[in-house]
Design an enzyme around this catalytic site. Sequence first.
Site, short mmCIF file in Angstrom:
data_model
loop_
_atom_site.label_atom_id
_atom_site.label_comp_id
_atom_site.label_asym_id
_atom_site.label_seq_id
_atom_site.Cartn_x
_atom_site.Cartn_y
_atom_site.Cartn_z
N THR A 1 -7.75 -2.72 13.22
CA THR A 1 -8.42 -3.47 14.27
C THR A 1 -9.78 -2.86 14.60
O THR A 1 -10.78 -3.57 14.76
CB THR A 1 -7.56 -3.51 15.55
OG1 THR A 1 -6.36 -4.23 15.27
CG2 THR A 1 -8.30 -4.19 16.68
N GLU B 1 -17.55 -19.18 9.58
CA GLU B 1 -17.17 -18.38 8.43
C GLU B 1 -16.57 -19.28 7.35
O GLU B 1 -16.32 -20.47 7.58
CB GLU B 1 -16.20 -17.26 8.83
CG GLU B 1 -16.86 -16.20 9.71
CD GLU B 1 -15.98 -15.00 9.97
OE1 GLU B 1 -14.91 -14.91 9.36
OE2 GLU B 1 -16.36 -14.16 10.80
N HIS C 1 -11.43 -8.75 -0.28
CA HIS C 1 -12.65 -9.22 0.38
C HIS C 1 -13.77 -9.26 -0.66
O HIS C 1 -13.94 -8.33 -1.44
CB HIS C 1 -13.04 -8.30 1.53
CG HIS C 1 -14.00 -8.93 2.49
ND1 HIS C 1 -15.33 -9.11 2.18
CD2 HIS C 1 -13.83 -9.43 3.73
CE1 HIS C 1 -15.94 -9.71 3.20
NE2 HIS C 1 -15.04 -9.91 4.16
N ARG D 1 -11.99 -17.04 0.23
CA ARG D 1 -12.28 -15.67 -0.19
C ARG D 1 -11.83 -15.37 -1.62
O ARG D 1 -12.52 -14.67 -2.35
CB ARG D 1 -11.61 -14.68 0.76
CG ARG D 1 -12.32 -14.57 2.09
CD ARG D 1 -11.63 -13.59 3.00
NE ARG D 1 -12.43 -13.36 4.20
CZ ARG D 1 -12.04 -12.58 5.21
NH1 ARG D 1 -10.89 -11.97 5.16
NH2 ARG D 1 -12.83 -12.43 6.26
N HIS E 1 -8.38 -5.99 0.94
CA HIS E 1 -8.73 -6.18 2.34
C HIS E 1 -7.56 -6.53 3.23
O HIS E 1 -7.37 -5.92 4.28
CB HIS E 1 -9.79 -7.28 2.44
CG HIS E 1 -10.33 -7.50 3.81
ND1 HIS E 1 -10.95 -6.50 4.54
CD2 HIS E 1 -10.36 -8.61 4.61
CE1 HIS E 1 -11.34 -6.98 5.71
NE2 HIS E 1 -10.98 -8.25 5.78
N GLU F 1 -0.30 -7.56 10.58
CA GLU F 1 -0.37 -7.55 9.11
C GLU F 1 0.92 -7.04 8.48
O GLU F 1 1.19 -7.34 7.32
CB GLU F 1 -1.56 -6.70 8.64
CG GLU F 1 -1.88 -6.89 7.17
CD GLU F 1 -3.14 -6.18 6.72
OE1 GLU F 1 -3.38 -6.12 5.51
OE2 GLU F 1 -3.89 -5.68 7.59
N ARG G 1 -5.43 -15.89 3.35
CA ARG G 1 -5.72 -15.98 4.78
C ARG G 1 -7.08 -16.60 5.04
O ARG G 1 -8.08 -16.23 4.42
CB ARG G 1 -5.68 -14.57 5.40
CG ARG G 1 -6.12 -14.52 6.85
CD ARG G 1 -6.04 -13.10 7.39
NE ARG G 1 -6.96 -12.20 6.71
CZ ARG G 1 -8.20 -11.95 7.13
NH1 ARG G 1 -8.68 -12.55 8.20
NH2 ARG G 1 -8.97 -11.09 6.48
#
Length: 512
Positions: free
Chosen positions: A39, A109, A223, A267, A328, A352, A363
């Site tokens: 986080t 995003e 990522h 992604r 990621h 997670e 995700r």
Amino acid sequence: MAKVVVIGSGVAGLIAAAQASRDHEVVLVTKANLAESNTHYAQGGIAAVVSSEDTVAEHVADTMFAGAGMCWEPAVEVLCTEGPACINDLVNYGVEFDRKDGALAMGLEAAHSHPRIVHAGGDATGAVTSSALVETVKRTATDIHEYAFVADIVVENGRACGVQVLDADGLHFIAADAIILASGGAGQLYRHTTNPSVTTGDGVAAAFRAGAQLADVEFYQFHPTALAVPGSFLISEAVRGEGAVLVDAHGNRFMQKIHPLAELAPRDVVARGIQRTMIEQGGQPVLLDATSLGSDFLSQRFPSITKACRSYGLNWGKEPIPVTPAAHYWMGGIATDTFGRTSVPGLFAVGEVACTGAHGANRLASNSLLESIVFAYRAVSAIGQGWPADAPSVRWEQAGPLHELELKEPDHTQTAQVVDRVELQTLMWDNVGLARTRSELEAAMTQLHSWRPADPAHRLFPDWEDANLLLLARTVTEAALAREESRGGHFRLDFPETDPTQARPITLVRKA
């Protein structure tokens, strides 16, 4: 009043501890300091419908689309419907989100149909959120154990009843009426990762040993844009949302040829597009070109990234910066229902560490912090409410799993080599990473079976972590072998197409 042990101090654990403290005795256990978690490093923000121009239905649709046919819709509905109220709760906890003209500022995003990402501190959303929640938990939790490692979850008469914790005073038992696992993912499985060093999958491994069912562990999200320097510093997807583009070594954009959404494609698509381009140019990193945004805008909107670039001698306002994919986020984990209940009564999992089915095979950007918050609230609300006989009674029971795998323990001898973390991470990156084949996966499994953990009697924290990583590496590899298709975060070079008949989970249980 129940005694609740919360394991982990990311947003899921902090929310769970703060909420549970209202009605229960809470013990929070974390293996580093209270503020150290994934986080803290989260840059992108939190996705939620907080604008009248947006709808929950559209957020659900975007999440389902990104999840590549593997999302469990009831979990997605919960995530998107309850998200807006959670943003208000964070404000009440003292999180100061960025605002524009008095209203929450919202960013766009990848794969979102509307700007719905709220940020705090520009690109420091995780740190700002974590800081506010840490102060709350310090005031409300009954007991906090920092630098304490949860070695195992203790199960008696079929119910989780406490945890074995290792700290500077040795191994000791903490009893619990309910355990909420919020210990994060396992980014340290891979040589290149945006995750901090604490993310070694300890909660997933402990739950698996305790008999909990795992699901979707083959789906690991890489990522697309980590800075191609030691440490793999994350370059937020929000940078591309603001207009930055990806170019090859010759300065040519390439994502437009790969997907209609170009740099804002899901992604997994962007990560593989980058990987393909890197291979074509001899392994050189691709470049992220944000120069059109200007130095002033970049330093104000992304102060942390600007600082990181400067620390490596890069001026991203004037020149493109080198980027590469990196591990990621783990979509898989401990199978739960929509209240975080696992297949072991008394054991909850949120964040997670859990697999709610909300993320599917890939995700949607900025849904991770949202999931942590929403399901942490729901887990706390279910404490003392009984345990359904069919928990986690989620999509893999409704639709039927693709495979139910029993992971057998290797027959180790004392002559077997003790696992080396760097070798394990390299093996996983090379053989079980962005692109996979049967031969590479089978070679990885053979190697993983040749390693053994260190002797438990002499383990330090890193030895316990290595044992957990070895166990989880085997689960990921086993599931990746079983899924003979490409979907979301799982890509098989030998099965490059998506097979509609395999749009079902792979579940794993540990064979005694």
